[in-house]
Design a protein around this motif. Structure first.
Motif, PDB file in Angstrom:
ATOM      1  N   UNK A  12       0.861  -1.181   0.000  1.00  0.00           N
ATOM      2  CA  UNK A  12       0.000   0.000   0.000  1.00  0.00           C
ATOM      3  C   UNK A  12       0.894   1.227   0.000  1.00  0.00           C
ATOM      4  N   UNK A  13       0.600   2.182  -0.866  1.00  0.00           N
ATOM      5  CA  UNK A  13       1.442   3.373  -0.895  1.00  0.00           C
ATOM      6  C   UNK A  13       0.645   4.582  -1.367  1.00  0.00           C
ATOM      7  N   UNK A  14       1.107   5.754  -0.950  1.00  0.00           N
ATOM      8  CA  UNK A  14       0.534   7.012  -1.435  1.00  0.00           C
ATOM      9  C   UNK A  14       1.406   7.490  -2.584  1.00  0.00           C
ATOM     10  N   UNK A  15       0.803   7.708  -3.729  1.00  0.00           N
ATOM     11  CA  UNK A  15       1.549   8.127  -4.912  1.00  0.00           C
ATOM     12  C   UNK A  15       1.111   9.520  -5.347  1.00  0.00           C
ATOM     13  N   UNK A  16       1.932  10.139  -6.163  1.00  0.00           N
ATOM     14  CA  UNK A  16       1.599  11.426  -6.774  1.00  0.00           C
ATOM     15  C   UNK A  16       1.136  11.186  -8.208  1.00  0.00           C
ATOM     16  N   UNK A  17       0.040  11.823  -8.585  1.00  0.00           N
ATOM     17  CA  UNK A  17      -0.488  11.721  -9.944  1.00  0.00           C
ATOM     18  C   UNK A  17      -0.744  13.117 -10.496  1.00  0.00           C
ATOM     19  N   UNK A  18      -0.848  13.194 -11.808  1.00  0.00           N
ATOM     20  CA  UNK A  18      -1.262  14.451 -12.417  1.00  0.00           C
ATOM     21  C   UNK A  18      -2.723  14.727 -12.089  1.00  0.00           C
ATOM     22  N   UNK A  19      -3.046  15.982 -11.921  1.00  0.00           N
ATOM     23  CA  UNK A  19      -4.428  16.384 -11.660  1.00  0.00           C
ATOM     24  C   UNK A  19      -5.275  16.028 -12.892  1.00  0.00           C
ATOM     25  N   UNK A  20      -6.369  15.273 -12.731  1.00  0.00           N
ATOM     26  CA  UNK A  20      -7.162  14.879 -13.900  1.00  0.00           C
ATOM     27  C   UNK A  20      -7.929  16.064 -14.485  1.00  0.00           C
ATOM     28  N   UNK A  21      -8.168  16.011 -15.781  1.00  0.00           N
ATOM     29  CA  UNK A  21      -8.930  17.066 -16.463  1.00  0.00           C
ATOM     30  C   UNK A  21     -10.022  16.446 -17.317  1.00  0.00           C
ATOM     31  N   UNK A  22     -11.056  17.207 -17.544  1.00  0.00           N
ATOM     32  CA  UNK A  22     -12.172  16.761 -18.386  1.00  0.00           C
ATOM     33  C   UNK A  22     -11.711  16.655 -19.836  1.00  0.00           C
ATOM     34  N   UNK A  23     -11.981  15.515 -20.454  1.00  0.00           N
ATOM     35  CA  UNK A  23     -11.598  15.286 -21.847  1.00  0.00           C
ATOM     36  C   UNK A  23     -12.812  15.183 -22.775  1.00  0.00           C
ATOM     37  N   UNK A  24     -13.974  14.812 -22.209  1.00  0.00           N
ATOM     38  CA  UNK A  24     -15.174  14.610 -23.016  1.00  0.00           C
ATOM     39  C   UNK A  24     -16.333  15.439 -22.484  1.00  0.00           C
ATOM     40  N   UNK A  25     -17.294  15.728 -23.354  1.00  0.00           N
ATOM     41  CA  UNK A  25     -18.392  16.637 -23.017  1.00  0.00           C
ATOM     42  C   UNK A  25     -19.273  16.125 -21.886  1.00  0.00           C
ATOM     43  N   UNK A  26     -19.313  14.786 -21.678  1.00  0.00           N
ATOM     44  CA  UNK A  26     -20.198  14.217 -20.646  1.00  0.00           C
ATOM     45  C   UNK A  26     -19.491  13.961 -19.330  1.00  0.00           C
ATOM     46  N   UNK A  27     -18.290  14.477 -19.170  1.00  0.00           N
ATOM     47  CA  UNK A  27     -17.512  14.178 -17.972  1.00  0.00           C
ATOM     48  C   UNK A  27     -17.633  15.274 -16.914  1.00  0.00           C
ATOM     49  N   UNK A  28     -17.331  14.865 -15.662  1.00  0.00           N
ATOM     50  CA  UNK A  28     -17.433  15.766 -14.514  1.00  0.00           C
ATOM     51  C   UNK A  28     -16.188  15.603 -13.641  1.00  0.00           C
ATOM     52  N   UNK A  29     -15.622  16.720 -13.211  1.00  0.00           N
ATOM     53  CA  UNK A  29     -14.484  16.702 -12.286  1.00  0.00           C
ATOM     54  C   UNK A  29     -15.015  16.795 -10.860  1.00  0.00           C
ATOM     55  N   UNK A  30     -14.621  15.841 -10.035  1.00  0.00           N
ATOM     56  CA  UNK A  30     -15.113  15.763  -8.657  1.00  0.00           C
ATOM     57  C   UNK A  30     -13.947  15.842  -7.678  1.00  0.00           C
TER      58      UNK A  30
END
Length: 339
Positions: A12-30
């Motif tokens: 189990x580990x805590x990792x760093x990821x890129x901040x996700x972004x909306x790519x499609x018209x039906x998507x939502x950032x939460x």
């Protein structure tokens, strides 16, 4: 951003990821606010979930706030509080055509087959998000997904007002089933081996509780039902012995609902199945139960009432998993808090 990953079993580990972004018209950032630790998350961590793939960001009991929406999104807006429906499906296979996308042949489950919600932000299709009353606490609404598991089991058992229901297992899912069965108008009996879990089931509304370690479940249930047996038996344990007992005890024309991952075979005689003309069904995930559960949450009819026992910060994730692993009788539901 930070995320919790299980790279391999027992890691189990805590990792760093890129901040996700909306790519499609039906998507939502939460922005994630709460994530519940589920038994299936622990199975992934232990390497005993046969459906999971690695590496995996776990977490499918998720509540969060809408930060941004795609151009075609209409059902949620910025600032909404939402719960996440964790299943993604094709909509075209036999199961989907029959209205059962929870067993889609291409099913992908958030936190099992694809990266889940134990991260600071996630982008999801609009159809997987359900807005909830903003006046409700994050701790209350994060339980929406486990409640849908309970609602699914009650639906699969065709539970109706006046039915007698036996639930085997007083763990978190057993309690969720109890809550939904009581809302449906059933009398509910429950069994377990843990005195603490049995006591909480009684506090949560079970009409009778039975310690299977100390007395015969069969004798007590037949006594309570005047020899007829319960109309619905929901097996939230899923061991061969509990499956066998379910079929033995259920009343004529009754339902047996089986949950769980146990792959060991049960020794089931055919005669009682035919003689009593019982219906035996599986229950997996949920089918269209989120709207019902959200309505019950919004109305205040469905409340946690002590189901949440522990909360941990993201940085304490290893401590959280270790504590849940070593204290199964003390932990009903543990949450990871994102702030």
């Amino acid at each position: 951003m930070k995320a919790v990953q299980v790279p391999n079993a027992h890691e189990l580990r805590i990792i760093e990821q890129e901040h996700p972004t909306i790519q499609n018209a039906d998507e939502v950032l939460v922005k994630i606010k709460r994530v519940g630790i589920c038994g299936s998350d622990m199975h992934i961590y232990h390497g005993t979930n046969p459906l999971a793939t690695y590496p995996r960001i776990v977490g499918h009991e998720v509540a969060g706030e809408v930060i941004e929406t795609g151009s075609s999104v209409t059902s949620v807006q910025k600032g909404d509080h939402v719960v996440i429906e964790p299943i993604n499906y094709c909509g075209e296979c036999y199961a989907c055509r029959k209205g059962r996308p929870n067993v889609c042949e291409k099913l992908s489950v958030f936190g099992v087959h694809e990266d889940g919600g134990m991260r600071e932000y996630a982008v999801l299709p609009e159809k997987q998000l359900h807005p909830v009353n903003k006046d409700l606490s994050w701790d209350e609404i994060v339980l929406a997904e486990p409640y849908t598991i309970g609602a699914q089991a009650v639906w699969r058992g065709n539970v109706e007002t006046g039915d007698i229901v036996l639930i085997q297992g007083c763990g978190p899912i057993g309690i969720c089933i109890l809550k939904l069965a009581k809302i449906a108008g059933a009398t509910v009996y429950m069994t377990d081996l843990s005195e603490e879990r049995i006591a909480f089931a009684k506090e949560s509304g079970a009409d009778e509780v039975i310690n299977a370690r100390e007395e015969s479940v069969k004798e007590r249930i037949l006594e309570l039902t005047n020899g007829q047996g319960p109309n619905v038996v929901i097996d939230a344990v899923g061991m061969p012995a509990t499956v066998e007992l379910s079929i033995d005890l259920v009343s004529p024309a009754g339902y047996v609902v089986i949950l769980g991952f146990d792959e060991r075979p049960s020794a089931i005689p055919q005669l009682p199945i035919t003689k009593k003309e019982i219906t035996i069904v599986g229950s997996r995930l949920q089918t269209d139960q989120f709207s019902k559960v959200v309505g019950l949450l919004n109305s205040g009819e469905l409340k946690s009432d002590g189901l949440i026992t522990h909360k941990f910060a993201l940085g304490d994730i290893q401590e959280a998993f270790t504590f849940v692993e070593k204290n199964p009788d003390k932990v009903r539901k543990a949450l990871i808090v994102f702030e």
